[in-house]
Design an enzyme around this catalytic site. Structure first.
Site, mmCIF file in Angstrom:
data_model
loop_
_atom_site.group_PDB
_atom_site.id
_atom_site.type_symbol
_atom_site.label_atom_id
_atom_site.label_comp_id
_atom_site.label_asym_id
_atom_site.label_seq_id
_atom_site.Cartn_x
_atom_site.Cartn_y
_atom_site.Cartn_z
ATOM 1 C CD1 TRP A 54 -16.246 9.713 37.904
ATOM 2 C CD2 TRP A 54 -15.667 9.916 35.761
ATOM 3 N NE1 TRP A 54 -14.878 9.909 37.844
ATOM 4 C CE2 TRP A 54 -14.501 10.044 36.545
ATOM 5 C CE3 TRP A 54 -15.558 10.026 34.371
ATOM 6 C CZ2 TRP A 54 -13.235 10.255 35.982
ATOM 7 C CZ3 TRP A 54 -14.300 10.231 33.817
ATOM 8 C CH2 TRP A 54 -13.150 10.344 34.612
ATOM 9 C CG ASN A 55 -14.474 5.458 33.589
ATOM 10 O OD1 ASN A 55 -15.325 4.914 34.286
ATOM 11 N ND2 ASN A 55 -13.333 4.863 33.298
ATOM 12 C CD GLU A 79 -5.673 4.552 36.205
ATOM 13 O OE1 GLU A 79 -6.310 4.066 35.255
ATOM 14 O OE2 GLU A 79 -6.025 4.455 37.395
ATOM 15 C CG HIS A 101 -23.739 5.689 38.395
ATOM 16 N ND1 HIS A 101 -22.388 5.794 38.089
ATOM 17 C CD2 HIS A 101 -24.350 5.288 37.232
ATOM 18 C CE1 HIS A 101 -22.207 5.436 36.830
ATOM 19 N NE2 HIS A 101 -23.362 5.128 36.291
ATOM 20 C CB ALA A 102 -19.722 8.580 39.667
ATOM 21 C CB SER A 103 -21.624 12.372 43.326
ATOM 22 O OG SER A 103 -21.789 11.525 44.443
ATOM 23 C CB SER A 130 -9.816 5.272 43.011
ATOM 24 O OG SER A 130 -10.493 5.299 44.259
ATOM 25 C CD GLU A 154 -12.112 -2.191 35.896
ATOM 26 O OE1 GLU A 154 -11.103 -1.459 36.114
ATOM 27 O OE2 GLU A 154 -13.082 -1.836 35.220
ATOM 28 C CG LEU A 155 -9.552 -1.820 42.354
ATOM 29 C CD1 LEU A 155 -8.685 -2.074 43.580
ATOM 30 C CD2 LEU A 155 -10.827 -1.067 42.746
ATOM 31 C CB CYS A 208 -9.425 1.193 34.296
ATOM 32 S SG CYS A 208 -10.228 2.133 35.604
#
Length: 466
Positions: A136-137, A367, A161-163, A213, A234-235, A268
């Site tokens: 989502w970011n 993080e 996609h993110a919820s 994540s 890509e975490l 990130c």
């Protein structure tokens, strides 16, 4: 987690969505499979025309889609506009360069002859439907930096996609449809995370890419590994920001504020750990803290807001736990360390600088996804490098020094996917992006990114007459 638009600035649920059922998901996978059979044979010129159309449409939609992004995940409207503009730039870049990046590779003539061939080359061919599990970011950019190279290579995309950004996700599907891409070439799947395994195990899905994540990356990687399917991950990141004596300290401190608080610190590749040589520590810390204190926290739609809310109540709670643990164990807050007292609603957190952090504190290892920085004092370059690498992450790194010998040492010794000197980490379509260690593997963007989801095919011709 429900699929819903919840305004982080107010906590108000604005719209909810029903997840796709199993039959609807199967229908969309069948459509993607059929679309790939046709789309993979299209020319680069045709794909470039369609991607260019999408870029033009997004450019025209910039204000409206920026407002949707800000409403759904809380970044300032100015930053949402900039994100949309960056996506336009990336689409146009791949439309121009994809054919060259995927041109047949010709081995040296002597090597061809030595292989016994009269002719040999390497061709890049698309692999099929690619599942993209996106966060989502940066809800536009993360998708476009996958979709642009993937579609130009002849693949088709399936977006999970993110919820918390469903309207942005649906907009992206509609964008590619309006641009003229055939039905099924890019689809949004409104599903929860529990549906990912079934989709990834479907034989029609060729590969997956995930930004998110470490926990999510482990799950997708293990499923894909069991199915022998390619993944790019890509975490997380806990990027170091080194400031050495030869640096322009004032500019380094000013840039550090942006590097830590852009997108309310929810990035990130944000600089998170500020490692400063003792010779310039006091000057840097004073300027950095002053810059962080000067930031305006508030309504992300307002033109004078610098830092909006965090994306969710749980995101703020997680950040508070890290800060509280550090303070309880002896760290000090040079500024911030609390919720803004004038923001009763929404999920806001003050820009924060922590000093006196050590290895016994969670924030040293985990993080911090929000506007919280940790500053460390070091005696020399060796100590700076050791501390910079004292993390399980390795996404990128920043270093401020004007000395060539120090720069070459840092390039050699920092364990990260990028080393940025005298500036902050940022992504660009012409430069590969990705990490090391637990920050993931594979690369996005540039030629490296477009080739990740290609079948790298050796073509060999023997003598026609034996």
């Amino acid at each position: 987690m429900p699929i819903a638009t919840v305004n982080p600035a107010t906590g108000e649920t604005l719209k909810t969505f029903d997840a796709l059922g199993e039959e609807a998901v199967r229908e969309r996978l069948a459509l993607a499979d059929a679309a790939f059979a046709q789309y993979r044979t299209t020319s680069f010129d045709h794909r470039a025309e369609l991607l260019g159309n999408a870029a033009d449409l997004l450019e025209a939609d910039q204000e409206a889609v920026a407002r949707t992004v800000t409403t759904e995940m809380g970044k300032t409207l100015a930053q949402a506009r900039a994100e949309a503009a960056k996506c336009v730039k990336a689409m146009r870049w791949y439309a121009r360069h994809a054919e060259h990046l995927l041109a047949d590779e010709q081995p040296a003539p002597d090597d061809v002859a030595d292989s016994g061939a009269v002719r040999a080359f390497v061709r890049y061919r698309p692999v099929g439907p690619v599942l993209a599990v996106m966060p989502w970011n940066f809800p536009l950019w993360q998708v476009i930096r996958f979709a642009s190279p993937a579609l130009m290579a002849g693949n088709v995309g399936l977006l999970k996609h993110a919820s918390n950004v469903p309207q942005t996700a649906l907009y992206l599907e509609e964008l590619f449809r309006r641009a003229g891409f055939p039905a099924g070439v890019f689809q949004t799947l409104l599903v929860g995370s529990g549906a990912i395994e079934g989709i990834l195990r479907d034989r029609r899905v060729a590969a997956a890419t995930l930004t998110g994540s470490e926990l999510a990356g482990r799950s997708v990687a293990s499923i894909a590994g069991d199915e022998i399917k390619k993944t790019v991950l890509e975490l997380g990141g806990s990027d170091p920001y080194l400031v050495l004596p030869s640096a322009d300290v004032e500019r380094a401190a000013r840039t550090a504020v942006t590097a830590r608080t852009q997108n309310a610190g929810q990035s990130c590749i944000a600089a998170k750990r500020f490692i400063v040589h003792e010779a310039v520590y006091e000057a840097f810390a004073e300027a950095f803290v002053a810059g962080m204190r000067a930031l305006r926290v508030g309504d992300p739609m307002a033109a004078d807001t610098d830092v909006g809310p965090l994306s969710s109540e749980s995101a703020r709670s997680d950040l508070e736990e890290l800060v509280d643990d550090a303070l309880h164990r002896g760290a000090s807050a040079l500024c911030g360390g609390r919720r803004p007292p004038d923001q009763a609603a929404g999920w806001f957190y003050e820009p924060t600088v922590l000093a006196g952090v050590d290895r016994g504190m969670r924030i040293h290892h985990e993080e911090a996804f929000g506007p919280v920085a940790t500053v460390y004092r070091v005696a020399d370059l060796d100590e700076a490098i050791t501390l910079a690498n004292d993390t399980s992450f390795g996404l990128s790194s920043n270093a401020w020094t004007r000395k060539e010998d120090e720069q070459q040492r840092l390039i050699r010794d920092l364990v990260a996917g990028g080393v940025f000197f005298n500036g902050m980490t940022a992504s660009h379509p012409a430069l590969p992006f990705g990490g090391a260690k637990r920050s993931g593997y594979g690369r996005e963007l540039a030629g490296h990114g477009i080739r990740e989801f290609c079948n790298i095919t050796t073509v060999w011709y023997g003598p026609p007459n034996g």
